[in-house]
Design an enzyme around this catalytic site. Structure first.
Site, short mmCIF file in Angstrom:
data_model
loop_
_atom_site.label_atom_id
_atom_site.label_comp_id
_atom_site.label_asym_id
_atom_site.label_seq_id
_atom_site.Cartn_x
_atom_site.Cartn_y
_atom_site.Cartn_z
N CYS A 238 -3.83 8.14 3.89
CA CYS A 238 -3.49 7.68 2.55
C CYS A 238 -4.68 7.81 1.60
CB CYS A 238 -3.01 6.25 2.60
SG CYS A 238 -4.12 5.20 3.56
N GLU B 139 0.88 -1.17 0.00
CA GLU B 139 0.00 0.00 0.00
C GLU B 139 0.91 1.21 0.00
OE1 GLU B 139 -3.26 -0.37 0.02
OE2 GLU B 139 -3.49 -2.44 0.66
P1 NAP Z 1 8.21 5.14 4.62
O1 NAP Z 1 9.29 6.10 4.89
O2 NAP Z 1 8.25 4.39 3.35
O3 NAP Z 1 8.22 4.14 5.86
C1 NAP Z 1 7.29 3.11 5.98
C2 NAP Z 1 7.87 1.99 6.81
O4 NAP Z 1 8.96 1.39 6.11
C3 NAP Z 1 8.42 2.43 8.15
O5 NAP Z 1 8.12 1.45 9.11
C4 NAP Z 1 9.91 2.50 7.89
O6 NAP Z 1 10.66 2.36 9.05
C5 NAP Z 1 10.08 1.34 6.96
N1 NAP Z 1 11.26 1.38 6.12
C6 NAP Z 1 11.96 2.45 5.69
N2 NAP Z 1 12.96 2.06 4.88
C7 NAP Z 1 12.90 0.71 4.79
C8 NAP Z 1 13.65 -0.28 4.10
N3 NAP Z 1 14.69 0.05 3.33
N4 NAP Z 1 13.31 -1.56 4.24
C9 NAP Z 1 12.27 -1.92 5.00
N5 NAP Z 1 11.50 -1.02 5.67
C10 NAP Z 1 11.82 0.27 5.57
O7 NAP Z 1 6.79 5.80 4.67
P2 NAP Z 1 6.19 6.78 5.78
O8 NAP Z 1 6.87 8.08 5.63
O9 NAP Z 1 6.17 6.14 7.12
O10 NAP Z 1 4.67 6.86 5.32
C11 NAP Z 1 4.17 7.87 4.49
C12 NAP Z 1 3.73 7.30 3.19
O11 NAP Z 1 2.95 6.13 3.39
C13 NAP Z 1 2.86 8.23 2.41
O12 NAP Z 1 3.43 8.38 1.15
C14 NAP Z 1 1.52 7.53 2.27
O13 NAP Z 1 0.93 7.67 1.03
C15 NAP Z 1 1.84 6.12 2.50
N6 NAP Z 1 0.73 5.46 3.14
C16 NAP Z 1 -0.03 4.61 2.41
C17 NAP Z 1 -1.10 3.97 2.98
C18 NAP Z 1 -1.95 3.02 2.23
O14 NAP Z 1 -2.74 2.29 2.83
N7 NAP Z 1 -1.84 2.95 0.93
C19 NAP Z 1 -1.39 4.19 4.32
C20 NAP Z 1 -0.60 5.06 5.03
C21 NAP Z 1 0.47 5.69 4.43
P3 NAP Z 1 11.24 3.67 9.82
O15 NAP Z 1 10.09 4.45 10.27
O16 NAP Z 1 12.03 3.10 10.93
O17 NAP Z 1 12.08 4.41 8.81
#
Ligand code: NAP
Length: 522
Positions: free
Chosen positions: A296, A257
């Protein structure tokens, strides 16, 4: 007081890790909690979940596991006030916004407890009827769905530390699959507290629910081919995950997602002064400001007939102006903070990008913040309008994860649908109109590029569940840019945590194989 978010792996709380990450209050900047760096013992912890956790869970029936979910729900309900307090402090959300996450998570958990009860004493699912494969009818094929042999790893985004956990964990645990949750670090405290409360209550068998906080390092390396991975977060991280050998080579089943440029469409019958017009304006204002736009599903693109764009803009601006932004502890605050200063920077950068092709119709930043200052992660709502509908590109590709939406004027319904598809796959499109035939046409037009199409008319003004609210009965996910994933949707969610296998053999043996199963249906 600073809480240390220690990991729980292999049925043990790990201690002694050094604090590497800190979690802060996005309004005051106060340090609230800390988490460690790369987790120790991932391979052993994951192996324990796959063996001990899975064995204990899969010894039970769906009905027994549903009863465990109900017990977990009772534990969590008793601590609701604690969760609201954590949410207020760590996410900077108003009480109503905290409720969407906290109570939304508990509601979804309760929903799956109820669905699971109806599956009763079964331990596996049959998918469809047996197909006859021989002239004498003795040799047949029956599709069987059995719980996955591995574990379910959840890597979650920062915006739903409660709902994001339970919307995934409830169907996984009901399926008999052990869970390892890795919450986004910046808001991990709430997830951690909920997991701790359920673990301490001793409801789930050891290994059924584990948590890793602070660093994602090594998580994917610890996966093995029968595990499943559900990721919610940014498209960039999603792309990196897809390339990891566990997914690319070992075919770990993955659900993603990611970003989504959702649309909210006003039907061309809904002229100013009509109930449908007013409904659209009210709902758009609500969607822009709920959780400060950090959902999201929020409508980043508001498609309106170009003849009424100005009227929509003025009506929305009038209502946005009445919403005070600031510290959610202040009684008059209608919209709290973003989750961090980093998100504030990201929203400002995104706004600058959109402003290259859009004009500002409302900018709330002239109003002083309530009980907060420029050190906080508070940001005022902004409404933009693209200057040239057909030439605009960033509005269809760049998600500003904050209280920002952009009006786009369309010529006719076909044009509106074509603009909606330019998001290249989104979680949700909503349409507001008083014309059922128009709503029905849009449903077919929008479904190919949207995981959910939310139709609103004045007749359902009070009962509709909201453009952005994800209800467990409906699927959540979207094609293309949105990640291509699918979660929830009632019992459909269980498919991700089961393996479907075609069992071919004598009809008499298949009859025996069906003992202890129930039909997989919706
Ligand atoms: P993110 O930076 O991609 O982080 C998401 C998760 O991935 C966090 O738990 C992060 O851990 C982890 N992570 C980061 N780098 C990683 C890697 N290389 N390997 C494995 N895991 C890794 O996203 P975010 O900033 O938290 O969330 C915002 C985004 O999420 C927005 O763009 C939004 O659109 C999207 N979103 C989508 C939905 C949906 O249902 N479609 C729902 C909510 C949010 P750390 O926090 O420790 O870095």
């Amino acid at each position: 007081m600073t809480h240390f978010l220690n990991n729980y792996l292999g049925g043990q709380w790990q201690s002694g890790a050094a604090a590497v990450h800190t979690l802060t209050d996005p309004v005051t900047g106060e340090t609230l909690a800390a988490a460690g760096g790369a987790a120790a013992g991932l391979a052993e912890g994951f192996a324990f979940a796959r063996t001990e956790g899975a064995k204990a869970l899969q010894a039970l029936t769906y009905g027994q596991r549903a009863a465990m979910l109900s017990e977990a729900l009772k534990v969590l309900q008793a601590k609701r006030d604690d969760y609201y307090a954590i949410s207020l402090a760590n996410s900077g959300t108003t009480k109503a916004d905290s409720g969407i996450d906290v109570d939304g998570g508990l509601f979804t958990l309760g929903y799956y407890a109820k669905l699971g009860t109806a599956l009763g004493d079964a331990r596996a699912l049959t998918d469809g009827a047996a197909a006859v494969m021989s002239k004498d009818q003795l040799f047949q094929s029956q599709h069987l769905m059995v719980p996955a042999r591995g574990l379910a790893l959840f890597i979650n985004a920062f915006n739903f530390p409660s709902w994001g956990l339970w919307e995934k964990a409830a169907p996984a645990l009901l399926s008999g699959v052990p869970v390892v949750i890795k919450p986004a670090t910046v808001t991990a405290w709430l997830t951690h507290q909920m997991v701790k409360d359920v673990v301490d209550a001793g409801i789930l068998p050891p290994g059924a629910l584990s948590i890793v906080c602070g660093s994602s390092a090594g998580l994917l390396d610890a996966l093995t081919p029968f595990d499943v991975l559900s990721f919610t977060g940014s498209a960039d991280t999603a792309a990196a995950i897809r390339m990891h050998p566990a997914i690319a080579r070992d075919s770990v089943r993955v659900n993603i997602e990611a970003d989504s440029l959702n649309v909210s469409i006003l039907g061309d019958d809904a002229l100013p002064g009509t109930p449908a017009f007013d409904l659209y304006v009210d709902n758009l204002v609500r969607e822009i400001t709920i959780k400060s736009g950090q959902r999201c599903t929020a409508p980043r693109r508001a498609l309106v007939p170009r003849g009424v764009l100005q009227a929509v803009g003025e009506a929305v601006a009038g209502k946005l102006a009445a919403i005070r932004v600031g510290n959610p502890r202040h009684a008059d605050t209608g919209m709290g903070a973003l989750v961090s200063r980093a998100q504030l920077d990201s929203v400002r950068e995104g706004l600058a990008l959109l402003r290259q092709e859009a004009s500002v119709m409302f900018d709330g930043s002239a109003q002083p913040l309530l009980d907060a200052d420029e050190r906080s992660a508070c940001v005022a709502p902004t409404l933009l309008a693209v200057r040239d509908t057909d030439a605009a590109t960033a509005v269809h590709s760049h998600e500003v994860f904050g209280p920002v939406s952009t009006l786009i004027g369309y010529r006719d319904s076909a044009h509106a649908a074509e603009l909606a598809h330019r998001g290249l796959g989104s979680l949700v499109a909503s349409v507001t109109s008083d014309d059922d035939a128009l709503l029905a046409r849009f449903a077919h037009e929008l479904a190919p590029s949207h995981g959910r199409v939310h139709l609103v008319s004045p007749a359902v003004a009070k009962t509709q569940t909201g453009h952005g609210n994800v209800m467990p009965a409906s699927i959540h996910g979207g094609p293309g840019r949105a990640g291509g994933g699918e979660e929830l949707g009632g019992l459909r969610a269980l498919a991700f945590y089961h393996r479907r296998s075609a069992i071919q053999g004598p009809a008499t043996a298949l009859e025996q194989a069906k003992v202890g199963t129930t039909a997989y249906g919706y």
